[in-house]
Design an enzyme around this catalytic site. Sequence first.
Site, mmCIF file in Angstrom:
data_model
loop_
_atom_site.group_PDB
_atom_site.id
_atom_site.type_symbol
_atom_site.label_atom_id
_atom_site.label_comp_id
_atom_site.label_asym_id
_atom_site.label_seq_id
_atom_site.Cartn_x
_atom_site.Cartn_y
_atom_site.Cartn_z
ATOM 1 N N TYR A 143 -35.521 25.134 1.365
ATOM 2 C CA TYR A 143 -36.487 24.803 2.417
ATOM 3 C C TYR A 143 -37.617 25.828 2.498
ATOM 4 O O TYR A 143 -38.663 25.571 3.081
ATOM 5 C CB TYR A 143 -35.798 24.699 3.784
ATOM 6 N N LYS A 189 -22.890 24.568 -5.569
ATOM 7 C CA LYS A 189 -22.982 23.616 -6.688
ATOM 8 C C LYS A 189 -23.043 24.454 -7.963
ATOM 9 O O LYS A 189 -23.966 24.337 -8.779
ATOM 10 C CB LYS A 189 -24.216 22.727 -6.492
ATOM 11 N N ASP A 221 -20.468 18.253 -3.439
ATOM 12 C CA ASP A 221 -20.146 16.816 -3.456
ATOM 13 C C ASP A 221 -18.681 16.602 -3.075
ATOM 14 O O ASP A 221 -18.346 15.688 -2.308
ATOM 15 C CB ASP A 221 -20.479 16.178 -4.818
ATOM 16 N N ASP A 245 -27.106 21.820 6.016
ATOM 17 C CA ASP A 245 -27.814 20.819 6.830
ATOM 18 C C ASP A 245 -27.090 19.481 6.733
ATOM 19 O O ASP A 245 -26.778 18.825 7.730
ATOM 20 C CB ASP A 245 -29.249 20.704 6.271
ATOM 21 N N ASP A 249 -24.087 17.696 9.519
ATOM 22 C CA ASP A 249 -24.298 16.376 10.132
ATOM 23 C C ASP A 249 -23.117 15.454 9.842
ATOM 24 O O ASP A 249 -22.675 14.693 10.713
ATOM 25 C CB ASP A 249 -25.595 15.731 9.619
#
Length: 356
Positions: A143, A189, A221, A245, A249
């Site tokens: 970001y 990852k 994942d 992020d 959620d």
Amino acid sequence: MGRNYKIGVIKGDGIGPEIVDEAIKVLDALSASEGFNISYHEMLMGGSAIDATGVPLPDETIQGVKKCDAVLFGAIGGPKWDNLERHLRPESGLLALRKEMGTFANLRPAIVYDELVNASTLKPNVVKGVDIMVVRELTGGIYFGQPRELEDNRAYNTMVYTKDEVERIAYVAFEIAMKRDKRVCSVDKANVLEVSQFWRETVIEVAKEYPEVELTHMYVDNAAMQLIRNPKQFDVILTGNIFGDILSDAASMLSGSIGLLPSASTGKGVGLYEPIHGSAPDIAGQGIANPLATISSASMMLRYALDEGEAADKIDNAIKKSLAQGYRTADLGAYDAKEICSCSEIGDIIAKYVSK
Ligand code: NAD
């Protein structure tokens, strides 16, 4: 000398003002019964700041937050500002504020209240007892990475982490784990990304200072899948900005509504306490938003920023009691509700419970 606290308040856009007003109602009820004083200092950020000043993060707000003990924040954004250039949009105000405040650690608890096990889309036996703390790195990663560009035929962003950035967020996660079940799952990852390999090696180094804490690693994942398959396996999840992020959620839905979950963004200085949801423009102004995530954020603020743990416990217990009594906002209306309440009615109920 009384305990006097200076709280910055950024109500923001959409449902932001409605939900923050309820948190203030509860804090006021508590300060009367607990014997501390809170002075509130309202500041602008996001869409409302754009309307008033032309920019999403006015200088006055940047200077103002630094003079506070903590900042309580609602949410920003909405369709009205969606077509502005990226650096002028409400969201860039929030990203810049977090950077200015140095709040590099985002703590997002995902707790399933016993009273709401039926509210989750997952089976009650899968979610009952879930108590996860997601520790998300907040001011680095993709970001913020440079270079970034939107060109005619391609666009790119850059995912970058420095050793200092990974170390300091890892310390936060291990310190929290020491006060919980002493398990950290670091999510990355590393099978694909160099930045994740580096993340993993750095976390392993930090873990050596916490021999009591069990460290595991998981690809993002798989972590997304495991959160749905068997969420109770997690205690503390440590992860980077974009993965955190998304995962937080997903974790929020274990509890049944995004309107329940608080967060704390902390770092070296003043912390920012905010619900994890956005400004919900689809329900703004209707008085039906769930204020519990923001009221819980006020509880985290009392606990982590003001060292008022007993007052925070009072809020947490009041929330549980209101749920046990069957008081629900519309988002939870289908789950063992005895009475559907408005946003301000829920605030009244929690304020009444904490004053006792
Ligand atoms: P959102 O979280 O605002 O809403 C998603 C869904 O959840 C909506 O149906 C909404 O009605 C519901 N919801 C959210 N909070 C609720 C609450 N307290 N009570 C009941 N229902 C609630 O996400 P979105 O729709 O993707 O984004 C809307 C705006 O919010 C966008 O402009 C986005 O950029 C912004 N946003 C801001 C923040 C923030 O301020 N921290 C975070 C995420 C999104």
